[in-house]
Design a protein around this motif. Structure first.
Motif, PDB file in Angstrom:
ATOM      1  N   LYS A 157       0.834  -1.210   0.000  1.00 29.51           N
ATOM      2  CA  LYS A 157       0.000   0.000   0.000  1.00 29.51           C
ATOM      3  C   LYS A 157       0.866   1.256   0.000  1.00 29.51           C
ATOM      4  O   LYS A 157       0.521   2.247  -0.645  1.00 29.51           O
ATOM      5  CB  LYS A 157      -0.959  -0.006   1.189  1.00 29.51           C
ATOM      6  CG  LYS A 157      -2.051  -1.032   1.017  1.00 29.51           C
ATOM      7  CD  LYS A 157      -3.012  -1.068   2.181  1.00 29.51           C
ATOM      8  CE  LYS A 157      -3.927  -2.249   1.998  1.00 29.51           C
ATOM      9  NZ  LYS A 157      -5.299  -1.985   2.142  1.00 29.51           N
ATOM     10  N   THR A 158       1.987   1.214   0.685  1.00 29.22           N
ATOM     11  CA  THR A 158       2.911   2.343   0.683  1.00 29.22           C
ATOM     12  C   THR A 158       3.459   2.573  -0.720  1.00 29.22           C
ATOM     13  O   THR A 158       3.542   3.709  -1.193  1.00 29.22           O
ATOM     14  CB  THR A 158       4.063   2.105   1.681  1.00 29.22           C
ATOM     15  OG1 THR A 158       3.512   1.960   2.989  1.00 29.22           O
ATOM     16  CG2 THR A 158       5.068   3.242   1.658  1.00 29.22           C
TER      17      THR A 158
ATOM     18  N   LYS B 278       2.794   5.890  -3.059  1.00 26.32           N
ATOM     19  CA  LYS B 278       3.887   6.670  -3.653  1.00 26.32           C
ATOM     20  C   LYS B 278       3.712   6.796  -5.166  1.00 26.32           C
ATOM     21  O   LYS B 278       3.957   7.852  -5.740  1.00 26.32           O
ATOM     22  CB  LYS B 278       5.247   6.042  -3.320  1.00 26.32           C
ATOM     23  CG  LYS B 278       5.695   6.309  -1.920  1.00 26.32           C
ATOM     24  CD  LYS B 278       7.070   5.711  -1.648  1.00 26.32           C
ATOM     25  CE  LYS B 278       7.483   5.958  -0.210  1.00 26.32           C
ATOM     26  NZ  LYS B 278       8.776   5.364   0.121  1.00 26.32           N
ATOM     27  N   GLN B 279       3.287   5.714  -5.810  1.00 30.52           N
ATOM     28  CA  GLN B 279       3.063   5.759  -7.253  1.00 30.52           C
ATOM     29  C   GLN B 279       1.928   6.722  -7.595  1.00 30.52           C
ATOM     30  O   GLN B 279       2.031   7.503  -8.536  1.00 30.52           O
ATOM     31  CB  GLN B 279       2.758   4.360  -7.794  1.00 30.52           C
ATOM     32  CG  GLN B 279       3.956   3.451  -7.802  1.00 30.52           C
ATOM     33  CD  GLN B 279       3.607   2.013  -8.163  1.00 30.52           C
ATOM     34  OE1 GLN B 279       2.457   1.577  -8.059  1.00 30.52           O
ATOM     35  NE2 GLN B 279       4.613   1.248  -8.573  1.00 30.52           N
ATOM     36  N   ALA B 280       0.843   6.684  -6.824  1.00 29.75           N
ATOM     37  CA  ALA B 280      -0.285   7.596  -7.057  1.00 29.75           C
ATOM     38  C   ALA B 280       0.145   9.040  -6.836  1.00 29.75           C
ATOM     39  O   ALA B 280      -0.236   9.937  -7.599  1.00 29.75           O
ATOM     40  CB  ALA B 280      -1.456   7.237  -6.142  1.00 29.75           C
ATOM     41  N   GLN B 281       0.963   9.271  -5.827  1.00 30.77           N
ATOM     42  CA  GLN B 281       1.460  10.620  -5.554  1.00 30.77           C
ATOM     43  C   GLN B 281       2.334  11.109  -6.709  1.00 30.77           C
ATOM     44  O   GLN B 281       2.205  12.256  -7.154  1.00 30.77           O
ATOM     45  CB  GLN B 281       2.255  10.640  -4.248  1.00 30.77           C
ATOM     46  CG  GLN B 281       2.779  12.005  -3.881  1.00 30.77           C
ATOM     47  CD  GLN B 281       3.569  11.987  -2.571  1.00 30.77           C
ATOM     48  OE1 GLN B 281       3.848  10.943  -2.003  1.00 30.77           O
ATOM     49  NE2 GLN B 281       3.937  13.159  -2.116  1.00 30.77           N
TER      50      GLN B 281
ATOM     51  N   THR C 151       2.947  14.532 -11.483  1.00 37.36           N
ATOM     52  CA  THR C 151       3.208  14.650 -12.920  1.00 37.36           C
ATOM     53  C   THR C 151       2.075  15.395 -13.607  1.00 37.36           C
ATOM     54  O   THR C 151       2.311  16.317 -14.397  1.00 37.36           O
ATOM     55  CB  THR C 151       3.400  13.252 -13.554  1.00 37.36           C
ATOM     56  OG1 THR C 151       4.524  12.622 -12.946  1.00 37.36           O
ATOM     57  CG2 THR C 151       3.611  13.354 -15.051  1.00 37.36           C
ATOM     58  N   ILE C 152       0.843  15.030 -13.301  1.00 36.88           N
ATOM     59  CA  ILE C 152      -0.312  15.696 -13.909  1.00 36.88           C
ATOM     60  C   ILE C 152      -0.323  17.177 -13.569  1.00 36.88           C
ATOM     61  O   ILE C 152      -0.460  18.033 -14.444  1.00 36.88           O
ATOM     62  CB  ILE C 152      -1.625  15.010 -13.459  1.00 36.88           C
ATOM     63  CG1 ILE C 152      -1.721  13.610 -14.076  1.00 36.88           C
ATOM     64  CG2 ILE C 152      -2.839  15.863 -13.836  1.00 36.88           C
ATOM     65  CD1 ILE C 152      -2.801  12.744 -13.457  1.00 36.88           C
ATOM     66  N   VAL C 153      -0.175  17.499 -12.290  1.00 40.01           N
ATOM     67  CA  VAL C 153      -0.220  18.899 -11.837  1.00 40.01           C
ATOM     68  C   VAL C 153       0.940  19.692 -12.438  1.00 40.01           C
ATOM     69  O   VAL C 153       0.784  20.849 -12.813  1.00 40.01           O
ATOM     70  CB  VAL C 153      -0.232  18.978 -10.299  1.00 40.01           C
ATOM     71  CG1 VAL C 153      -0.026  20.397  -9.806  1.00 40.01           C
ATOM     72  CG2 VAL C 153      -1.545  18.418  -9.751  1.00 40.01           C
ATOM     73  N   SER C 154       2.095  19.071 -12.570  1.00 40.15           N
ATOM     74  CA  SER C 154       3.268  19.768 -13.109  1.00 40.15           C
ATOM     75  C   SER C 154       3.147  20.065 -14.598  1.00 40.15           C
ATOM     76  O   SER C 154       3.660  21.076 -15.069  1.00 40.15           O
ATOM     77  CB  SER C 154       4.533  18.938 -12.879  1.00 40.15           C
ATOM     78  OG  SER C 154       4.819  18.877 -11.501  1.00 40.15           O
ATOM     79  N   TYR C 155       2.491  19.193 -15.349  1.00 31.12           N
ATOM     80  CA  TYR C 155       2.432  19.351 -16.794  1.00 31.12           C
ATOM     81  C   TYR C 155       1.119  19.910 -17.315  1.00 31.12           C
ATOM     82  O   TYR C 155       0.993  20.164 -18.503  1.00 31.12           O
ATOM     83  CB  TYR C 155       2.753  18.019 -17.485  1.00 31.12           C
ATOM     84  CG  TYR C 155       4.213  17.674 -17.366  1.00 31.12           C
ATOM     85  CD1 TYR C 155       5.147  18.230 -18.227  1.00 31.12           C
ATOM     86  CD2 TYR C 155       4.670  16.817 -16.368  1.00 31.12           C
ATOM     87  CE1 TYR C 155       6.489  17.938 -18.108  1.00 31.12           C
ATOM     88  CE2 TYR C 155       6.012  16.522 -16.240  1.00 31.12           C
ATOM     89  CZ  TYR C 155       6.922  17.086 -17.113  1.00 31.12           C
ATOM     90  OH  TYR C 155       8.248  16.799 -16.976  1.00 31.12           O
TER      91      TYR C 155
END
Length: 150
Positions: free
Chosen positions: A45-46, A50-53, A58-62
């Protein structure tokens, strides 16, 4: 420190030094297997979190729309690269700057944004009330409509 210790202070010390669990001797095989399964699930789950974060970052940055988080004092707590580009300034100095509290009567409206170089741009703005780090905040989305010189 003895690993077979039943001393409460030894157990507390183990956790203070970073232990994730503590099994006392003599151990029960089913308990050890159940604890191991729980730790494996927590680790999985950790990793997924981390992958979801990373995907969200990535989405927010691009994304092409500017995104700001403004606290109750009107200070920018977060900005994405598109917002920094709209204000024509580096990302780091934008965070912590006073923006004020955006008031939008309709769901979407237009505003003029003053850029670092003194130029004025026009953006479509939407504001949503949310929580940021457990505190009330405004999520401000900016979409550049046009650029014009001041």
């Amino acid at each position: 420190m003895s690993l077979a210790s039943h001393n409460e202070q030894h157990i507390v010390s183990a956790f203070e030094y970073g232990a994730a669990d503590y099994v006392m001797k003599p151990f029960n095989a089913q308990e050890v297997l159940a604890r191991a399964a729980t730790h494996i699930q927590l680790r999985q789950k950790t990793i997924a979190l981390k992958q979801a974060q990373q995907q969200l970052e990535t989405i927010v940055s691009y994304m092409q729309d500017g995104l700001l988080v403004v606290d109750q004092a009107g200070l920018i707590q977060f900005a994405n690269p598109a917002a920094a580009h709209m204000f024509k300034q580096p990302l780091e100095p934008l965070v912590g700057q006073q923006l004020g509290l955006p008031v939008v009567e309709k769901r979407t409206t237009q505003i003029e944004i003053l850029r670092l170089n003194g130029a004025v741009g026009v953006a479509k703005i939407t504001v949503a009330q949310a929580k940021w780090k457990e505190q009330p905040a405004a999520i401000v989305c900016l979409r550049a409509i046009s650029d014009r010189a001041s």
